[in-house]
Structures are given as C-alpha cells and as structure tokens.
Write a protein that holds these residues in place. Structure first.
Motif, PDB file in Angstrom:
ATOM      1  N   PRO A   1     -25.217 -23.664  21.108  1.00 16.04           N
ATOM      2  CA  PRO A   1     -25.378 -23.232  22.510  1.00 16.04           C
ATOM      3  C   PRO A   1     -25.927 -21.809  22.658  1.00 16.04           C
ATOM      4  O   PRO A   1     -26.699 -21.548  23.587  1.00 16.04           O
ATOM      5  CB  PRO A   1     -23.957 -23.344  23.071  1.00 16.04           C
ATOM      6  CG  PRO A   1     -23.331 -24.430  22.264  1.00 16.04           C
ATOM      7  CD  PRO A   1     -23.891 -24.279  20.874  1.00 16.04           C
ATOM      8  N   LYS A   2     -25.535 -20.898  21.781  1.00 15.95           N
ATOM      9  CA  LYS A   2     -26.030 -19.527  21.894  1.00 15.95           C
ATOM     10  C   LYS A   2     -27.551 -19.481  21.809  1.00 15.95           C
ATOM     11  O   LYS A   2     -28.231 -18.781  22.586  1.00 15.95           O
ATOM     12  CB  LYS A   2     -25.411 -18.676  20.775  1.00 15.95           C
ATOM     13  CG  LYS A   2     -25.889 -17.236  20.776  1.00 15.95           C
ATOM     14  CD  LYS A   2     -25.258 -16.434  19.644  1.00 15.95           C
ATOM     15  CE  LYS A   2     -25.841 -16.793  18.303  1.00 15.95           C
ATOM     16  NZ  LYS A   2     -25.400 -15.862  17.230  1.00 15.95           N
TER      17      LYS A   2
ATOM     18  N   GLN B   1     -29.591 -22.138  22.271  1.00 12.79           N
ATOM     19  CA  GLN B   1     -30.138 -22.939  23.373  1.00 12.79           C
ATOM     20  C   GLN B   1     -30.220 -22.130  24.670  1.00 12.79           C
ATOM     21  O   GLN B   1     -31.225 -22.179  25.382  1.00 12.79           O
ATOM     22  CB  GLN B   1     -29.281 -24.184  23.599  1.00 12.79           C
ATOM     23  CG  GLN B   1     -29.455 -25.263  22.542  1.00 12.79           C
ATOM     24  CD  GLN B   1     -28.721 -26.532  22.907  1.00 12.79           C
ATOM     25  OE1 GLN B   1     -27.763 -26.516  23.700  1.00 12.79           O
ATOM     26  NE2 GLN B   1     -29.136 -27.655  22.344  1.00 12.79           N
ATOM     27  N   GLN B   2     -29.183 -21.371  24.957  1.00 10.25           N
ATOM     28  CA  GLN B   2     -29.154 -20.613  26.210  1.00 10.25           C
ATOM     29  C   GLN B   2     -30.247 -19.548  26.230  1.00 10.25           C
ATOM     30  O   GLN B   2     -30.974 -19.408  27.223  1.00 10.25           O
ATOM     31  CB  GLN B   2     -27.783 -19.969  26.395  1.00 10.25           C
ATOM     32  CG  GLN B   2     -27.632 -19.229  27.713  1.00 10.25           C
ATOM     33  CD  GLN B   2     -26.234 -18.662  27.913  1.00 10.25           C
ATOM     34  OE1 GLN B   2     -25.460 -18.544  26.958  1.00 10.25           O
ATOM     35  NE2 GLN B   2     -25.885 -18.326  29.147  1.00 10.25           N
ATOM     36  N   THR B   3     -30.376 -18.803  25.146  1.00 14.11           N
ATOM     37  CA  THR B   3     -31.420 -17.777  25.093  1.00 14.11           C
ATOM     38  C   THR B   3     -32.798 -18.413  25.018  1.00 14.11           C
ATOM     39  O   THR B   3     -33.767 -17.880  25.579  1.00 14.11           O
ATOM     40  CB  THR B   3     -31.187 -16.849  23.894  1.00 14.11           C
ATOM     41  OG1 THR B   3     -29.864 -16.311  23.957  1.00 14.11           O
ATOM     42  CG2 THR B   3     -32.189 -15.708  23.881  1.00 14.11           C
TER      43      THR B   3
ATOM     44  N   ALA C   1     -33.662 -21.214  26.485  1.00  7.88           N
ATOM     45  CA  ALA C   1     -33.987 -21.637  27.850  1.00  7.88           C
ATOM     46  C   ALA C   1     -34.454 -20.453  28.692  1.00  7.88           C
ATOM     47  O   ALA C   1     -35.392 -20.561  29.495  1.00  7.88           O
ATOM     48  CB  ALA C   1     -32.765 -22.294  28.499  1.00  7.88           C
ATOM     49  N   LEU C   2     -33.823 -19.300  28.510  1.00  3.35           N
ATOM     50  CA  LEU C   2     -34.235 -18.098  29.227  1.00  3.35           C
ATOM     51  C   LEU C   2     -35.641 -17.679  28.810  1.00  3.35           C
ATOM     52  O   LEU C   2     -36.458 -17.268  29.648  1.00  3.35           O
ATOM     53  CB  LEU C   2     -33.236 -16.978  28.951  1.00  3.35           C
ATOM     54  CG  LEU C   2     -33.527 -15.620  29.596  1.00  3.35           C
ATOM     55  CD1 LEU C   2     -33.534 -15.744  31.126  1.00  3.35           C
ATOM     56  CD2 LEU C   2     -32.506 -14.581  29.149  1.00  3.35           C
TER      57      LEU C   2
ATOM     58  N   VAL D   1     -33.123 -27.204  24.284  1.00  5.38           N
ATOM     59  CA  VAL D   1     -32.186 -26.278  24.921  1.00  5.38           C
ATOM     60  C   VAL D   1     -31.041 -26.989  25.645  1.00  5.38           C
ATOM     61  O   VAL D   1     -30.234 -26.346  26.329  1.00  5.38           O
ATOM     62  CB  VAL D   1     -32.922 -25.332  25.900  1.00  5.38           C
ATOM     63  CG1 VAL D   1     -33.932 -24.485  25.153  1.00  5.38           C
ATOM     64  CG2 VAL D   1     -33.600 -26.112  27.018  1.00  5.38           C
TER      65      VAL D   1
ATOM     66  N   TYR E   1     -29.019 -26.364  29.314  1.00  2.00           N
ATOM     67  CA  TYR E   1     -29.342 -25.038  29.867  1.00  2.00           C
ATOM     68  C   TYR E   1     -30.647 -25.051  30.659  1.00  2.00           C
ATOM     69  O   TYR E   1     -30.825 -24.242  31.575  1.00  2.00           O
ATOM     70  CB  TYR E   1     -29.399 -23.999  28.761  1.00  2.00           C
ATOM     71  CG  TYR E   1     -28.041 -23.699  28.171  1.00  2.00           C
ATOM     72  CD1 TYR E   1     -27.157 -22.852  28.827  1.00  2.00           C
ATOM     73  CD2 TYR E   1     -27.622 -24.299  26.985  1.00  2.00           C
ATOM     74  CE1 TYR E   1     -25.894 -22.594  28.317  1.00  2.00           C
ATOM     75  CE2 TYR E   1     -26.374 -24.036  26.457  1.00  2.00           C
ATOM     76  CZ  TYR E   1     -25.513 -23.194  27.123  1.00  2.00           C
ATOM     77  OH  TYR E   1     -24.257 -22.940  26.623  1.00  2.00           O
TER      78      TYR E   1
ATOM     79  N   ALA F   1     -29.625 -26.068  34.054  1.00  2.74           N
ATOM     80  CA  ALA F   1     -28.840 -25.009  34.699  1.00  2.74           C
ATOM     81  C   ALA F   1     -29.741 -23.937  35.278  1.00  2.74           C
ATOM     82  O   ALA F   1     -29.517 -23.447  36.392  1.00  2.74           O
ATOM     83  CB  ALA F   1     -27.865 -24.404  33.686  1.00  2.74           C
ATOM     84  N   PHE F   2     -30.786 -23.560  34.552  1.00  2.00           N
ATOM     85  CA  PHE F   2     -31.706 -22.550  35.063  1.00  2.00           C
ATOM     86  C   PHE F   2     -32.486 -23.061  36.261  1.00  2.00           C
ATOM     87  O   PHE F   2     -32.768 -22.327  37.204  1.00  2.00           O
ATOM     88  CB  PHE F   2     -32.673 -22.113  33.953  1.00  2.00           C
ATOM     89  CG  PHE F   2     -32.100 -21.038  33.068  1.00  2.00           C
ATOM     90  CD1 PHE F   2     -31.764 -19.801  33.582  1.00  2.00           C
ATOM     91  CD2 PHE F   2     -31.904 -21.263  31.712  1.00  2.00           C
ATOM     92  CE1 PHE F   2     -31.232 -18.810  32.780  1.00  2.00           C
ATOM     93  CE2 PHE F   2     -31.380 -20.283  30.895  1.00  2.00           C
ATOM     94  CZ  PHE F   2     -31.037 -19.052  31.423  1.00  2.00           C
TER      95      PHE F   2
ATOM     96  N   GLU G   1     -30.206  -9.206  25.582  1.00  2.00           N
ATOM     97  CA  GLU G   1     -30.382 -10.635  25.324  1.00  2.00           C
ATOM     98  C   GLU G   1     -30.671 -10.931  23.857  1.00  2.00           C
ATOM     99  O   GLU G   1     -30.312 -11.988  23.332  1.00  2.00           O
ATOM    100  CB  GLU G   1     -31.511 -11.178  26.211  1.00  2.00           C
ATOM    101  CG  GLU G   1     -31.161 -11.169  27.691  1.00  2.00           C
ATOM    102  CD  GLU G   1     -32.374 -11.293  28.596  1.00  2.00           C
ATOM    103  OE1 GLU G   1     -32.182 -11.536  29.804  1.00  2.00           O
ATOM    104  OE2 GLU G   1     -33.516 -11.116  28.100  1.00  2.00           O
TER     105      GLU G   1
END
Length: 655
Positions: free
Chosen positions: A375-376, A378-380, A382-383, A404, A407, A410-411, A543
C-alpha cells in the motif's frame, strides 16, 4: 558481443574553429592580400571543404603565388588589379600643365598612395566580413525566418545547448550539429500536428488479444517433496523475474516455496525484502491453488548447516535458462535427500522453451497477477500518476487497478469537483546509470577520464568482466556500437524523440534519473523538451522521504509511472525494467498503449552520419527504423513471456 547474464548484470538481452594566422609577407601586399580576397570572394567551395595547403597553413606566398592567378583580367589577383595599373599608365601618358619636375613626381606619388590606401581599406573590410560569416557558419547558428515566438524558443534552446557543450570537458558524445537541427525543427514545428500513429498502437491486431493467465486448469500442488529457499539478487526487476521462476520451479518439483528473500547488492545498496515491496499475503493466497507457500522453514530445518550438507546451490552451478530436465535431474535429488535446497543468487535460470503449457501460464500468472505492490508504494504511485496526468477524472482501468489498487479510485473521488483537463505524457526509461555504462564496455565520448573511471568501477563491481577483458580479446567499443550493443545516450534518445515527431509541448517523464554524467548530461533533453520531469521533482521531499535509500522501492515508483504512460520509450530494450513494462502494457493495454523499442543497430548506422545527414532524411530513417518495431507479433520462440505475453499461455485470441 553479449556478456553472459548474471543477477548484477544490467544487460539482459565537435565542431572545431578554424583559426587564421597571417604571416609576415616576404612579398609586398600587392600579391598575397589581393589573391586572398579575390580567391575567397570568387570561390564557391565552403571553407570547411577547401583542401589544406601543401606546406604551411600560414597565409604566405607559398599558398597565394602568382601562378594561382586567374587568367580573366577582371578577377586578376594583383592587389591594384590590371584596371588600376592601366589607369596609372594612361594618366602618366596624359598631357599635363608644365610644372617643375620635382612637384610633378611628388603629386603623382601622393595620388598613387591614396588610391592604394583606399583599396587596402576596402580589401580589409571585405576580409573581416568574410571571416565573421564563416565563424557564424562553423558554430551552426540557424535563425528562423519568421514568427517571433519561434525565434525566441529557438534561441533559448541554442543557449541551453551551448551551456551543455561547456560541461566537464565538452561532455561526452554531444551531437552538437544534430541537436541544433533538432532544436530548429521543433521550434519551427511547434504548431504542427504530430504524426497520427505517434501515440497509438496498431489497434486492430493488438486488440485481438486479451489477458487470460488467471485461468487455471489443474489441481493444487501439495508441496510434499521438501522446501525450496530462494535468495534473488540484482535490482527490483531482476528479483521479480527470479520470484516468478521460483514459483514455477516449486510446482515442477512438487515442493513448498518459502517466501523468497532478496540478496543485498553492492550495486543497488538496498536492504528491502519481499514484504517491503510486495503484498506478502496476497502473493501466498493468490497462488495457493497452484503451489504451497510458507513464510519460513519449519523449526527442525532452520538449525541445519545447509552448506555442510550440500544443500546450497549457487547461480554458478546452474547455467543460464536451464531446462526443466536439469532441475529434475540435479535439484530434486538434493531436496529428497536433505528436505531443503537453497538456491543462492537465483535469477534467470529457467528456460522459456521448452516448458509445459501450464507451467508457462503459471509464470505469467505470478508476474501479471500475484505480485502487487504494498500500500505504501501504491498510494505514492497513485499520487505520481495524478500529477503526471494532471487529470483527476482519468478513467483508469485494469492496469491502474493492478498498479495502485484502490488508491486510484480514492484520488478520483477526492478530486471529482475540480476542473478536468486532458493531459497525456510520454515515459522515457534512460538506462544510462553508471552500472549499465560500465558493463556495456562501450565508450561515450568522455576520453581517457571516462575510460579510467569506468574501468575502476568494473574492477569493484564486475571483477569477472575485468578478468575477461584481460584474458580475452573482446570487440572494440566501435564494433559494439555498430552492432547495437551500446545503450543510447541521452543525446541520442532526445534526437530519436524529436525525429519521431514529439513536439516541445510533450510532457516527458524520465525514469532512471541517476544519469551517468549528472545533470549536465540531461541538458540536451531539458533544452528540447522543457516539460520534462522525474519523480524527484514531481513529488515533494515529504512524499519521497519513506523511500529514500531504498532503490528498489524507488524503482517501483518508476515502474508504475512508465507502465501507465500514454506512450513509453526505452533506450535499451534488454533492460529488465523496459522488458517488464512493455509486457504489462501489452497484457493490460487492450491494444491502446504504444511502446517505442528502438532498433539500436539501425540507429547506430544513422547516428554515424550525424556530421553530414540532413534533418529530413534523419527523420525519415529514424521513423522507419522505429515503426518496424511497433508491429504486433506473437512471442518469438525462446523469448521472455514477461516481455512478449502475446502467446497462448498468457493471453487468448478474441478472433
């Protein structure tokens, strides 16, 4: 010559100014200077192509002798010319008022001196203008004919390229002339439409394949024949290949796989383990219908001295791409005897052909489905995609979901009220880090300093390669380049992109930003494509902080950005990241995600003509060379299913 692959092997598969010196003339200026001026004004041969003098390069009587004069009286190389001599002779014969002989001689000499001075000044003025014109030509300065905006962008590009030429010993192989032509072409064509197929894959033949490696047609493997420990080396992408091969091996030998471990590398310097990069529980559960996987050995086996009992097998004991029969004959007996085998440094040690259909499909299933980032990451990731696309309403798709996870959705929900604007980007994998450069045995224009630096690096990180150089006659750097075995330099990469038709407005994401030669080596790219970014300048320090000092986790972010790009260009088709990324784009792309794979041998033959070739011809030849690599094809025999998943084991035909 391709060097045998190993886990740390990064390869898997000026314009000079012409100076003019003026000598002290042994003859009066009426011979040499006039010949110099008239010969230059009447000559139609460019300065750079004129033959050098037979003797001294100095401008003296030996170069501009009387014998070289034209027979045409209008272009005689005498300083005053025949017309002047005839004029003076006629003046002497004319009748004049009676004067004293002394006054007449003085007056005549004064008139002659004045005329000679005037002609000398005129000749000197012409000479200075001619020299200045040649200096402008030698520096390759090209000025657009119209449009102030075009002129301004062209000037800014030239200024950037001049700074590039001054860096670290006129850095490396900079293709100054071709870069100037590329800058001019991009500046002139900033409003022109890009080629139609630039951002497209041949859709109909490409879309006739769909992913289906998740389909199973066998019973679970109980893993009764002992345990397999695997320690994979190399970078993140090589480790990924090792994990997939280990999964297939466990099924082949009916053994239980212990979650693989990653060997610390002096090259990558990353202590990350499997669970730091991939979702361990998802990996175990997703593959449970195929093989049995455990997190660690049973207690009774942990205390064994595996080396003493002969259960450690290194990559030196297994040849590259060994067939399944090798493992059945040599590895299975060790497992049956000792209950465990440790494959140390395991990498690409399993052949792609011949191999049973279901085992090949398991290989694809592991790569394209079982290995998902934590997840760490994947989240970055996606950003990063959000910032690259500049489009919060991007629809995403199966590939986004794989890369991702939740996420991406979510974005989209978080930013659904923001204005949407379409933006596509090109991802470029510059495989030009020092390990790749050193291992290639190529030269990149840095001279003796570069050779010493790369040789020192090889002695530390690639000692076997250093020994091979001392004991074997290897191809020269020129031969390697002509065979397409050298990675493209940043300069060659940007020339390829410009020739393909990507305009200056193109958003370019560069992966692998630790470029050999530092920032100065990226000047050519940033000058021609100002909208160039890396993950380091897109993401904030906050980030990026969780990933610092973890090269494999940073590589995972590059992997996400490259795989999800609207178009992807590689500079070395043998690199693992490029191979894996192109495979994912085929598997999940639905025929809409083009990948640019340069034929480096073809490009090398084009680049060797960089001092004479015209830009239009260069464009045509590069586009033809790259277009051939975009053809949709099934996996060639014995080639990687990770790179070429269009085969019946990984994908299914819809026709």
């Amino acid at each position: 010559m391709a060097v045998a692959s190993d886990p740390t092997n990064p390869r898997e598969e000026q314009n000079g100014e012409i100076g003019v010196s003026v000598s002290d003339h042994s003859e009066p200026p009426t011979t040499s200077w006039s010949a110099f001026i008239n010969s230059r004004l009447n000559s139609t041969t460019p300065r750079s192509r004129q033959p050098s003098p037979a003797h001294s390069p100095r401008l003296g009587p030996s170069r501009f002798s009387i014998a070289d004069r034209s027979s045409d009286s209008r272009h005689d190389s005498s300083f005053c010319g025949l017309e002047v001599l005839e004029f003076l002779w006629n003046r002497k014969k004319q009748k004049r008022p009676k004067r004293k002989k002394l006054d007449k001689m003085w007056y005549g000499k004064k008139r002659i001196k004045g005329l000679v001075t005037l002609i000398c000044l005129l000749g000197f003025f012409l000479l200075v203008n001619w020299v200045m014109l040649l200096r402008l030509q030698d520096h390759g300065i090209v000025r657009p004919k119209s449009r102030s905006s075009v002129n301004n962008s062209s000037v800014s590009v030239r200024q950037g390229l001049r700074k590039f030429g001054k860096g670290k010993g006129a850095q490396k192989r900079n293709y100054g002339r071709m870069l100037a032509l590329a800058a001019h072409a991009l500046a002139e064509g900033h409003n022109k439409a890009e080629p139609k197929d630039l951002w497209q894959e041949p859709f109909v033949p490409a879309s006739s394949w769909k992913s289906c490696a998740n389909q199973r047609n066998w019973e679970p493997n109980e893993g009764k024949n002992g345990y397999i420990l695997v320690t994979a080396n190399g970078g993140m992408n090589q480790q990924r290949v090792a994990v997939c091969n280990a999964v297939v091996l466990a099924r082949l030998l009916n053994s239980t796989l212990v979650v693989p471990k990653f060997l610390y590398s002096s090259v990558w310097k990353d202590v990350s383990q499997f669970s730091d990069i991939y979702q361990e529980e998802h990996f175990i559960n997703y593959l449970s219908p195929d093989i049995r996987i455990v997190k660690e050995l049973p207690k009774e086996l942990r205390s064994l001295d595996l080396e003493a009992i002969g259960s450690i097998v290194t990559d030196e004991d297994i040849r590259k791409e060994a067939k399944p029969s090798f493992y059945l004959k040599n590895i299975l007996p060790i497992i049956l005897k000792n209950g465990v085998v440790h494959l140390l440094g395991f990498g690409n040690r399993l052949a792609f052909d011949p191999i049973p259909f279901q085992l090949q499909r398991l290989r694809c299933r592991c790569n394209f489905h079982a290995l998902q980032f934590v997840p760490k990451i994947q989240q970055t990731g996606a950003l990063l995609l959000q910032k690259l696309r500049q489009d919060e309403g991007h629809p995403g798709g199966p590939l986004d979901h794989y890369l991702v996870g939740s996420y991406a959705q979510a974005f989209r929900k978080q930013n659904q009220n923001r204005p949407k604007k379409a933006s596509r980007y090109l991802a470029l994998h510059l495989r030009f880090e020092i390990d790749m450069v050193a291992h290639s045995l190529c030269e990149f224009g840095g001279g003796d300093e570069e050779r010493r630096e790369l040789e020192a690096y090889r002695e530390i990180h690639f000692p076997a390669l250093t020994l091979l150089k001392k004991t074997t006659k290897l191809p020269s750097p020129q031969e390697l380049r002509s065979e397409g075995l050298c990675p493209l330099t940043p300069e060659e990469a940007v020339l390829m992109l410009a020739a393909l038709g990507f305009n200056r407005k193109t958003h370019v994401f560069v992966a692998g930003s630790q470029i050999y030669g530092g920032r100065s080596r990226l000047v050519a790219l940033t000058s021609l494509y100002p909208k160039l970014v890396t993950k380091e300048n897109l993401l904030t320090s906050t980030e990026l902080e969780p990933f610092m000092n973890f090269s494999s986790q940073l590589a995972a972010l590059d992997f996400i950005a490259c795989t999800a790009a609207d178009a992807f260009a590689m500079t070395d088709s043998g690199s693992q990241l490029s191979s894996l990324v192109s495979g994912f784009r085929i598997y999940y792309g639905g025929g809409k995600m083009p990948t640019i794979r340069p034929n480096k041998r073809r490009l090398a033959s084009i680049f060797t003509k960089n001092s004479t070739i015209g830009w239009r011809v260069f464009e045509q030849r590069v586009r033809k060379a790259v277009r051939q690599t975009k053809h949709v094809q099934t996996r060639p025999k014995a080639r990687s299913v990770y790179r070429y998943p269009r085969c019946k084991e990984c994908m299914c035909r819809t026709e």
